[in-house]
Design a protein around this motif. Structure first.
Motif, PDB file in Angstrom:
ATOM      1  N   TRP B  15       0.848  -1.102   0.018  1.00 43.45           N
ATOM      2  CA  TRP B  15      -0.038   0.065  -0.013  1.00 43.45           C
ATOM      3  C   TRP B  15       0.939   1.272   0.141  1.00 43.45           C
ATOM      4  O   TRP B  15       1.587   1.465   0.741  1.00 43.45           O
ATOM      5  N   ALA B  48       1.791  -5.307  14.773  1.00 42.26           N
ATOM      6  CA  ALA B  48       1.643  -5.864  13.393  1.00 42.26           C
ATOM      7  C   ALA B  48       1.921  -7.223  13.547  1.00 42.26           C
ATOM      8  O   ALA B  48       1.620  -8.184  12.511  1.00 42.26           O
ATOM      9  N   LEU B  79       3.439 -11.806  10.699  1.00 44.83           N
ATOM     10  CA  LEU B  79       2.703 -10.667  10.419  1.00 44.83           C
ATOM     11  C   LEU B  79       1.160 -10.997  10.469  1.00 44.83           C
ATOM     12  O   LEU B  79       0.893 -11.971   9.846  1.00 44.83           O
ATOM     13  N   LYS B 109      -3.260  -2.298   8.885  1.00 45.05           N
ATOM     14  CA  LYS B 109      -2.888  -2.774   7.751  1.00 45.05           C
ATOM     15  C   LYS B 109      -2.680  -4.412   8.141  1.00 45.05           C
ATOM     16  O   LYS B 109      -2.400  -4.888   9.334  1.00 45.05           O
ATOM     17  N   TYR B 111      -1.455  -8.512   6.354  1.00 42.73           N
ATOM     18  CA  TYR B 111      -0.520  -8.822   5.363  1.00 42.73           C
ATOM     19  C   TYR B 111      -0.753 -10.248   4.807  1.00 42.73           C
ATOM     20  O   TYR B 111      -1.019 -11.148   5.551  1.00 42.73           O
ATOM     21  N   GLU B 123      -0.399  -6.097   1.005  1.00 43.18           N
ATOM     22  CA  GLU B 123      -0.438  -5.217   2.430  1.00 43.18           C
ATOM     23  C   GLU B 123      -1.573  -4.249   2.080  1.00 43.18           C
ATOM     24  O   GLU B 123      -1.663  -3.667   0.900  1.00 43.18           O
ATOM     25  N   TYR B 125      -5.312  -2.344   4.087  1.00 45.33           N
ATOM     26  CA  TYR B 125      -6.099  -2.060   5.319  1.00 45.33           C
ATOM     27  C   TYR B 125      -7.462  -2.758   5.265  1.00 45.33           C
ATOM     28  O   TYR B 125      -8.106  -3.161   4.602  1.00 45.33           O
TER      29      TYR B 125
END
Lengths: 431, 431
Positions: B15, B48, B79, B109, B111, B123, B125
């Motif tokens: 992103w 994350a 992630l 975000k 992954y 990646e 949202y």
């Protein structure tokens, strides 16, 4: 569902706040962003990961053990460890479409895989604002960074004082003394003045081979105070060209800051501001809380000659300021004594009045009041207790008898006083 | 600086928006958050990365090839690939301190290391709001999710219609027909009705061994329309207990939504809403733009029996809604024709008036106007051009002659008209 449960654990040293604390953090973010926007900075949101060849350009490809690296198929990538390399990559990639000076802010998490310890996080927020020029960049931008500290901290109800120096001043003085080749070592010694005191610094400088005259000139420089005094009397310390240039730059910044309405309360010149980063080439600054310098710097930054030399031929000088988010949040969180108010009015049904409660909540929300209904199958008493625990200031109660009359019983949780109000009166009270 | 340059590249499928687009994205985020706050949801911001044993609990530790995994020293982490597992971990970890129902939103975000292709990001949202109960959870919360779609899209100047079903209805009907063991296969077939049409679905169901009567009952169910009609006539389709429970739940939600002020424009019952996720156990819904259903769902969610069964004995039922951020952003970005206005007034010095310009900019910023000075060493003409390129609506020009009089030349960039104003008049104009 499995019989055996997995113990729910979070990675140590990774950022996670209780939701009530997160509310405070988000408010802090909003207030910071508000100022960046007012200064016409654009937001940037780069990926959490960068290609390893980009992220490791500085070190010539050597992987630092602090860096989280993934190799997956043909992808060799690392989690970003700061926001500066991504900025350099972004600007170099888009240099033909961006408008310069390019002003961007970015608030995001960065990753450093070191062993977690108190105060050292493996995942934490950085907050940077930088202004990148094309070829050259006015010193007005350095002044703007200092102004932003004032505006941001004011918006957070905190007073800040930014201490400003210029790399060229110390370098020029050292160079003028014929000690140019020892500059780094000398700077490291002088940086310790606050911590170890004048005598110990003098001792270290002696060991580096400096004589008494040289040492006293350096220490005199760093101990100078008073903005206008500094700019006047420092000039006399050296004839070195770089030195003079540094002083001139500070004089310009002083003029700009005054024009912006800042006073000595907001900034002071201090040649003791060294800043560790080697890439700073001109102005350097550190921001301290006005009434709490011992808490340490809450921000810092400076001027660099070339943002993206690894990626492009184009010379892109910049100046940037950053805010120490974890430290600032600690300060703000400790000073916010009150309970966080995320719900202004809880609506509780008494009897079969759930629909009337939902209707009231919709009305309040529509009028910008944060409100919710306590609809669960629990006793009235336990709901009141819940509202109290959550720090809700007002509770509205709709009973079956009141549905016809449209009258709502409203309880002020702080005073425990109760009054009977119409919908509109309740709204006025909550506003 | 090194001689050889590294080509600045971004990881594919990650992103990153141009800053002017990022402004639009941030405004979208703010408008979404505003509604979550009004509904008294608390923000959550989880790391994350999660420990692999947590993230892979569902799959019994098997690593999916889509997941980015790090092994670093004693740390085995991945992630996050969604925001639901982190929520489950968080709630289970803090079940003794959280207040239930726990309402949280999270925008962050996630992954997925798949091969990037158009519309598929590695990646991206996610935006989730969930309400978690302790042991039980009122259906009011399901209705609140639907209400939030209306409020959020209204805040974004878009009209949305949420289509609602309940897993129990289809399951009960299928079960009542003696086909309970084929439920998953049947649901998969029926989910294709929109795409492949009634005849092909009937054909597939025949292949599963269903007779004509069974097939027509199922297709009748899915083709029903009209909210009140559906709730009345669907009841007649089956006597199955689970089926009846599903219909009753929808009736409650219908009542709650009406009490919240929603109409058939805002929601409709549609038994064709299947939703792939196996963990939904009751209400399911999908949100579509009212005037653009073909754009696909812009959100979806539903009710689940147990959020954190892998981590805790405590039964934590929940209901959640999510918003498809990439799709929504595309829609909003395409409809915003105008240039993004991130600077309301650029101030340009003519001659030696830089300090007066800085003073003016500070005054404007103090009064909540986004403003900046064009201080670079460039021609006046090129600065005007720059202001135009950046979409700045007003340019204030301070010339040397005007410094004494305090009069500022103000150019309206849209009309090219220029007028002479005092500082205060300029502020009034910009407001």
């Amino acid at each position: 569902m499995t019989e055996k449960k997995i113990v729910p654990r979070k990675l140590q040293g990774f950022w996670e706040l209780a939701p009530e604390k997160q509310v405070i953090f988000e408010e802090m973010l909003e207030k910071i962003k508000e100022i960046f926007k007012k200064h016409c900075f654009l937001p940037l949101d780069t990926p959490a990961m960068e290609l390893s060849e980009i992220l490791l350009a500085k070190s010539g490809g050597d992987i630092d053990k602090e860096i989280y690296r993934f190799v997956k198929g043909s992808t060799d990538a690392c989690l970003r460890y700061d926001l500066t390399v991504p900025l350099a990559r972004f600007v170099a990639m888009n240099e033909n479409t961006l408008s310069f000076p390019f002003k961007r802010y970015q608030i995001g998490k960065v990753y450093r895989g070191e062993r977690p310890q108190k105060g050292r996080l493996r995942e934490f927020y950085q907050c940077d604002a930088d202004i990148i020029g094309d070829g050259e960049l006015s010193l007005v931008n350095d002044a703007e960074c200092v102004k932003m500290y004032k505006d941001i901290f004011q918006n957070l109800n905190l007073a800040v004082q930014t201490e400003i120096s210029n790399r060229k001043v110390l370098f020029g003085l050292v160079n003028g003394l014929g000690l140019g080749d020892k500059f780094s070592d000398i700077a490291i010694c002088l940086d310790k003045l606050d911590k170890i005191g004048e005598d110990n610094v003098a001792e270290s400088l002696t060991q580096l081979g400096l004589d008494k005259n040289q040492i006293s000139k350096l220490i005199d420089l760093i101990k100078m105070s008073g903005n206008s005094q500094i700019l006047q009397s420092a000039s006399k310390l050296s004839n070195d060209e770089v030195f003079m240039q540094g002083i001139d730059e500070l004089k310009s910044i002083d003029e700009y800051l005054k024009a912006m309405g800042l006073t000595e309360q907001d900034y002071k010149f201090n040649f003791g501001v060294i800043r560790g980063h080697n890439y700073y080439t001109g102005t350097v600054f550190e921001a301290y809380l006005a009434n709490n310098r011992v808490a340490g710097a809450v921000g810092g930054g400076g001027r660099y000659d070339d943002l993206a030399g690894y990626f492009t031929q184009r010379k892109l000088p910049g100046v940037g300021m950053s805010i120490g988010m974890s430290r600032l949040f600690d300060i703000i969180e400790q000073s916010s004594q009150e309970k966080v108010e995320f719900c202004k009015c809880a609506v509780i049904p008494m009897g079969e009045t759930l629909k009337e409660c939902l209707n009231l909540v919709s009305f309040l929300q529509q009028n910008n009041i944060c409100a919710e209904v306590y609809a669960e199958n629990k006793s009235f008493k336990s709901k009141l207790k819940e509202a109290n625990k959550r720090g809700v200031p007002f509770v509205a109660i709709i009973g079956e008898n009141e549905v016809q009359s449209g009258i709502i019983a409203v309880k002020d949780m702080a005073s425990s006083q109760q009054q009977s109000l119409t919908k509109q009166e309740l709204l006025n009270l909550l506003r």
